[in-house]
Design an enzyme around this catalytic site. Structure first.
Site, PDB file in Angstrom:
ATOM      1  N   THR A   1       1.409 -11.333  -1.615  1.00 24.38           N
ATOM      2  CA  THR A   1       0.045 -11.791  -1.367  1.00 24.38           C
ATOM      3  C   THR A   1      -0.936 -11.045  -2.272  1.00 24.38           C
ATOM      4  OG1 THR A   1       0.728 -12.167   0.900  1.00 24.38           O
ATOM      5  CG2 THR A   1      -1.623 -12.268   0.456  1.00 24.38           C
TER       6      THR A   1
ATOM      7  N   LYS B   1     -10.865   8.098   6.631  1.00 26.91           N
ATOM      8  CA  LYS B   1     -11.835   9.073   7.161  1.00 26.91           C
ATOM      9  C   LYS B   1     -12.573   8.522   8.365  1.00 26.91           C
ATOM     10  CE  LYS B   1     -12.804  10.118   2.334  1.00 26.91           C
ATOM     11  NZ  LYS B   1     -13.821   9.837   1.321  1.00 26.91           N
TER      12      LYS B   1
ATOM     13  N   ARG C   1      -6.148  -7.712   3.739  1.00 29.60           N
ATOM     14  CA  ARG C   1      -5.042  -7.674   4.714  1.00 29.60           C
ATOM     15  C   ARG C   1      -5.238  -6.460   5.600  1.00 29.60           C
ATOM     16  NH1 ARG C   1       1.288  -8.517   3.635  1.00 29.60           N
ATOM     17  NH2 ARG C   1       0.473 -10.633   3.481  1.00 29.60           N
TER      18      ARG C   1
ATOM     19  N   HIS D   1      -2.447 -16.124   8.627  1.00 25.54           N
ATOM     20  CA  HIS D   1      -2.168 -15.862   7.215  1.00 25.54           C
ATOM     21  C   HIS D   1      -2.421 -17.173   6.483  1.00 25.54           C
ATOM     22  CE1 HIS D   1      -0.596 -14.157   3.660  1.00 25.54           C
ATOM     23  NE2 HIS D   1       0.588 -13.738   4.067  1.00 25.54           N
TER      24      HIS D   1
HETATM   25  N1   CP Z   1       4.591 -13.592   2.371  1.00 24.08           N
HETATM   26  C1   CP Z   1       3.896 -12.436   2.343  1.00 24.08           C
HETATM   27  O1   CP Z   1       2.814 -12.309   2.954  1.00 24.08           O
HETATM   28  O2   CP Z   1       4.473 -11.467   1.570  1.00 24.08           O
HETATM   29  P1   CP Z   1       3.862 -10.008   1.328  1.00 24.08           P
HETATM   30  O3   CP Z   1       3.849  -9.307   2.678  1.00 24.08           O
HETATM   31  O4   CP Z   1       4.754  -9.353   0.342  1.00 24.08           O
HETATM   32  O5   CP Z   1       2.465 -10.184   0.832  1.00 24.08           O
END
Ligand code: CP
Length: 360
Positions: free
Chosen positions: A52, A80, A101, A129
């Site tokens: 991602t 922190k 993320r 996601h």
């Molecule tokens: N599919 C996916 O989210 O892979 P990563 O966790 O490597 O980003």
């Protein structure tokens, strides 16, 4: 300002438009080589990622833009104690668009509420996601030429697997799709989510048997058991090998089906399946870059022309902080200072993590 936190933030016509743009980008990459010149993407990843993060960054470079990156919480002032809201207020001064993320459900919504730039959810805990789903939709569409009238067999960790949740939200909006959910009892789709899907008249079934479901599949969507979401290591060890797709099993699958996996895999698909022409999980990673290019392009254009999309539903039902506790222990309301748990008044769901909270 438009952000994409949930795949439902995009209408079906917007998704179709992104798919068409991605197709055009695949055919005519030079047309878009300078589309984001002078723009900066910030990637803020508080949880590990290969695909991602790198595909977001590759997408921005493919559009001629530039990238700033925070590769982990420990490399930022989050370590922190800085809040997400403060962090996003700061990053809004440095970047035109943000991909984030975070390990906690609802973190991306908190970020988008604080940012003055579009925020793209690159995965928030076990919640959503959406850009993985965009990659999945392009993979399905390139394979079948359509996103309707298909049987999707989703396998593995359906409780914590955010990719399946987002894929279901998207594919149930296209007509005549059937869903077969294959999981151990402990990792079934959350009951409230299943009830919601059924309430929309969608044909969705549950089974523990991959062998029974496999011959019915147009799309076999394998997933990893999410070790990082388990409170108990023994439970993870017991469940992690529940389903392994092998070349022998593929003999009972349709010759026209496809096998997908958001990756990383940790044994759910035997490597001998990689040479099967039905295996699409590495193509999925390429499609992820192309859909992220299309999405960044779309959001930057919208920001430049001050296009305001319909805002997410306003929450009007505020619960007193001293009594309000979301029952989802992974919800961002348990971790972020100054965030008051709130419910959508119509569904009684937590605004941040979508869990129905009957005890609030
Ligand atoms: N599919 C996916 O989210 O892979 P990563 O966790 O490597 O980003």
């Amino acid at each position: 300002m438009q952000s994409v936190i949930d795949i439902n933030d995009l209408t079906v016509s917007e998704i179709d438009e992104l798919l068409a743009t991605a197709h055009d980008m695949i055919e005519h990459p030079q047309t878009y080589a300078h589309a984001a010149a002078g723009k900066i993407l910030a990637t803020l990843f508080y949880e590990p990622s290969t695909r991602t993060r790198l595909s977001f960054e590759a997408a921005m470079y493919g559009l001629g833009g530039q990238v700033l990156s925070v590769p982990s919480a420990s490399h930022s002032s989050a370590s922190k104690g800085e809040t997400i809201s403060d962090t996003l207020s700061v990053i809004s001064n440095y970047a035109d668009i943000v991909a984030m993320r975070h390990p906690h459900d609802g973190a991306a919504l908190v970020a988008s509420n604080a940012a003055s730039r579009p925020v793209i959810n690159a995965g928030d805990g076990g919640h959503f996601h959406p850009t993985q789903t965009l990659a999945d939709l392009l993979t399905i569409e390139r394979s079948f030429g359509r996103l309707e009238g298909l049987t999707i067999v989703a396998v593995g960790d359906l409780l914590y697997g955010r990719t399946v949740h987002s894929l279901l939200h998207a594919m149930m909006r296209y007509p005549n799709n059937t869903f077969i959910m294959v999981s151990p009892h402990e990792l079934k789709l959350p009951a409230d989510f299943l009830a919601h899907v059924r309430s929309q008249g969608v044909d969705i079934r549950e089974t523990t048997s991959l062998a029974d479901a496999l011959p019915q599949a147009d799309v076999v969507y394998m997933t990893r058991v999410q070790q990082e979401r388990f409170a108990n290591r023994d439970d993870y060890e017991r469940l992690k090998g529940a389903y392994v797709l092998t070349a022998g099993m593929m003999e009972n699958a349709s010759p026209d089906c496809i096998v997908m996996h958001p990756l990383p895999r940790v044994g759910e698909i035997s490597s001998e399946v990689d040479s099967d022409p039905r295996a699409r999980y590495f193509e999925q990673t390429y499609n992820g870059k192309m859909m992220r290019m299309a999405l960044i392009h779309h959001l930057l254009q919208a920001a430049d022309t001050n296009q305001e999309r319909e805002q997410r539903e306003e929450f009007v039902h505020s619960i007193p902080a001293e009594t309000a506790v979301c029952p989802n222990s992974r919800c961002i309301t348990h971790f972020e200072r100054d965030i008051v748990p709130r419910l959508y008044p119509d569904t009684q769901q937590c605004v941040y993590c979508d869990y129905i909270a009957p005890n609030l």
